[in-house]
Design a protein around this motif. Structure first.
Motif, PDB file in Angstrom:
ATOM      1  N   VAL A   1     -39.950  -9.249  -3.510  1.00 37.56           N
ATOM      2  CA  VAL A   1     -41.311  -9.917  -4.575  1.00 37.56           C
ATOM      3  C   VAL A   1     -40.541 -10.097  -6.486  1.00 37.56           C
ATOM      4  N   GLU A   2     -40.894 -10.971  -6.422  1.00 34.78           N
ATOM      5  CA  GLU A   2     -40.668 -11.517  -7.775  1.00 34.78           C
ATOM      6  C   GLU A   2     -41.226 -11.468  -8.642  1.00 34.78           C
ATOM      7  N   VAL A   3     -41.772 -10.328  -9.722  1.00 37.27           N
ATOM      8  CA  VAL A   3     -43.084 -10.748 -10.958  1.00 37.27           C
ATOM      9  C   VAL A   3     -42.395 -11.144 -11.459  1.00 37.27           C
ATOM     10  N   ALA A   4     -41.333 -11.578 -12.743  1.00 37.11           N
ATOM     11  CA  ALA A   4     -41.092 -12.339 -13.474  1.00 37.11           C
ATOM     12  C   ALA A   4     -41.401 -13.740 -13.480  1.00 37.11           C
ATOM     13  N   ASP A   5     -42.160 -13.961 -15.034  1.00 40.22           N
ATOM     14  CA  ASP A   5     -42.692 -15.016 -15.982  1.00 40.22           C
ATOM     15  C   ASP A   5     -41.700 -15.555 -16.136  1.00 40.22           C
ATOM     16  N   CYS A   6     -40.500 -15.574 -16.628  1.00 45.43           N
ATOM     17  CA  CYS A   6     -39.933 -16.997 -17.203  1.00 45.43           C
ATOM     18  C   CYS A   6     -38.228 -16.691 -16.392  1.00 45.43           C
ATOM     19  N   GLU A   7     -38.323 -15.655 -15.296  1.00 48.12           N
ATOM     20  CA  GLU A   7     -36.813 -15.842 -15.071  1.00 48.12           C
ATOM     21  C   GLU A   7     -36.345 -17.198 -13.804  1.00 48.12           C
ATOM     22  N   SER A   8     -35.224 -18.198 -14.051  1.00 51.13           N
ATOM     23  CA  SER A   8     -35.114 -19.080 -12.955  1.00 51.13           C
ATOM     24  C   SER A   8     -34.721 -18.345 -12.080  1.00 51.13           C
TER      25      SER A   8
ATOM     26  N   LEU B   1     -34.063 -13.838   3.615  1.00 44.80           N
ATOM     27  CA  LEU B   1     -34.754 -13.026   3.112  1.00 44.80           C
ATOM     28  C   LEU B   1     -36.304 -14.013   2.862  1.00 44.80           C
ATOM     29  N   VAL B   2     -37.431 -13.080   2.738  1.00 43.48           N
ATOM     30  CA  VAL B   2     -38.321 -13.350   2.462  1.00 43.48           C
ATOM     31  C   VAL B   2     -39.255 -13.197   1.092  1.00 43.48           C
ATOM     32  N   ARG B   3     -38.971 -14.463   0.556  1.00 45.11           N
ATOM     33  CA  ARG B   3     -38.846 -14.526  -0.651  1.00 45.11           C
ATOM     34  C   ARG B   3     -40.719 -15.111  -1.472  1.00 45.11           C
ATOM     35  N   CYS B   4     -41.241 -14.032  -2.011  1.00 44.49           N
ATOM     36  CA  CYS B   4     -42.728 -14.279  -3.151  1.00 44.49           C
ATOM     37  C   CYS B   4     -42.402 -14.080  -4.556  1.00 44.49           C
ATOM     38  N   ARG B   5     -42.636 -15.114  -5.304  1.00 44.40           N
ATOM     39  CA  ARG B   5     -42.753 -14.876  -6.294  1.00 44.40           C
ATOM     40  C   ARG B   5     -44.595 -14.818  -7.585  1.00 44.40           C
ATOM     41  N   PHE B   6     -44.693 -14.302  -8.282  1.00 43.28           N
ATOM     42  CA  PHE B   6     -46.030 -13.868  -8.975  1.00 43.28           C
ATOM     43  C   PHE B   6     -45.535 -14.093 -10.306  1.00 43.28           C
ATOM     44  N   PRO B   7     -45.891 -14.788 -10.804  1.00 45.93           N
ATOM     45  CA  PRO B   7     -45.477 -14.925 -11.953  1.00 45.93           C
ATOM     46  C   PRO B   7     -46.048 -14.026 -13.377  1.00 45.93           C
ATOM     47  N   LEU B   8     -46.073 -13.032 -13.659  1.00 46.82           N
ATOM     48  CA  LEU B   8     -46.628 -11.825 -13.842  1.00 46.82           C
ATOM     49  C   LEU B   8     -46.339 -11.018 -15.672  1.00 46.82           C
ATOM     50  N   ALA B   9     -47.580 -11.494 -16.523  1.00 45.08           N
ATOM     51  CA  ALA B   9     -46.984 -11.286 -17.713  1.00 45.08           C
ATOM     52  C   ALA B   9     -46.612  -9.605 -18.541  1.00 45.08           C
TER      53      ALA B   9
END
Length: 138
Positions: free
Chosen positions: A32-39, A47-55
């Motif tokens: 679970v990725e929660v970075a807002d500006c990472e590539s 791998l299951v991947r979920c991305r939530f761009p949080l600030a």
């Protein structure tokens, strides 16, 4: 990368995502990725991947916070080993992991964040902390 004691929950940062072998060795099945500006890191399809761009600044939409916390909680309920990561692994990942843990274990967010932060360094953004406390009714 560090594990929350007694739980299939890890916290990490962008560097941890580059060590796919390390992630896989730990038995992690979901990221679970929660970075807002990472590539996007290059991850294997297993791998299951979920991305939530949080600030960190507290301007996140409530629905996005809900979705991130609910996703971590659902993975934990299912017994899926999950890595929550952000840029440095100190603020957003700590908050989202704590929110998911709070929902999974039916405990207050303030208690869950203490459990998660006890496993290593944390530098939680006050604005993000307040957003999650409000989200979880504290």
């Amino acid at each position: 990368m560090r594990q929350v004691e007694g739980r299939p929950l890890w916290l990490g940062n962008r560097t941890d995502l580059q060590d796919v072998r390390g992630v896989m060795t730990k038995g992690i099945h979901a990221i679970v990725e929660v970075a807002d500006c990472e590539s996007f890191a290059s991850l294997p399809r297993e791998l299951v991947r979920c991305r939530f761009p949080l600030a960190d600044g507290g301007e996140n939409p409530t629905w996005l916070l809900h979705l991130a916390a609910d996703t971590v909680a659902a993975l934990l309920r299912a017994g899926v080993p999950v890595l929550v990561c952000c840029s440095a692994g100190l603020s957003r990942s700590v908050c989202v992991a704590a929110a998911g843990l709070a929902l999974r274990e039916t405990r207050p967010f303030s208690e869950a964040i203490t459990i998660v932060a006890a496993e290593g360094p944390a530098d939680v953004s006050p604005a993000l902390y307040v957003q999650f406390r409000r989200l979880l009714g504290e």
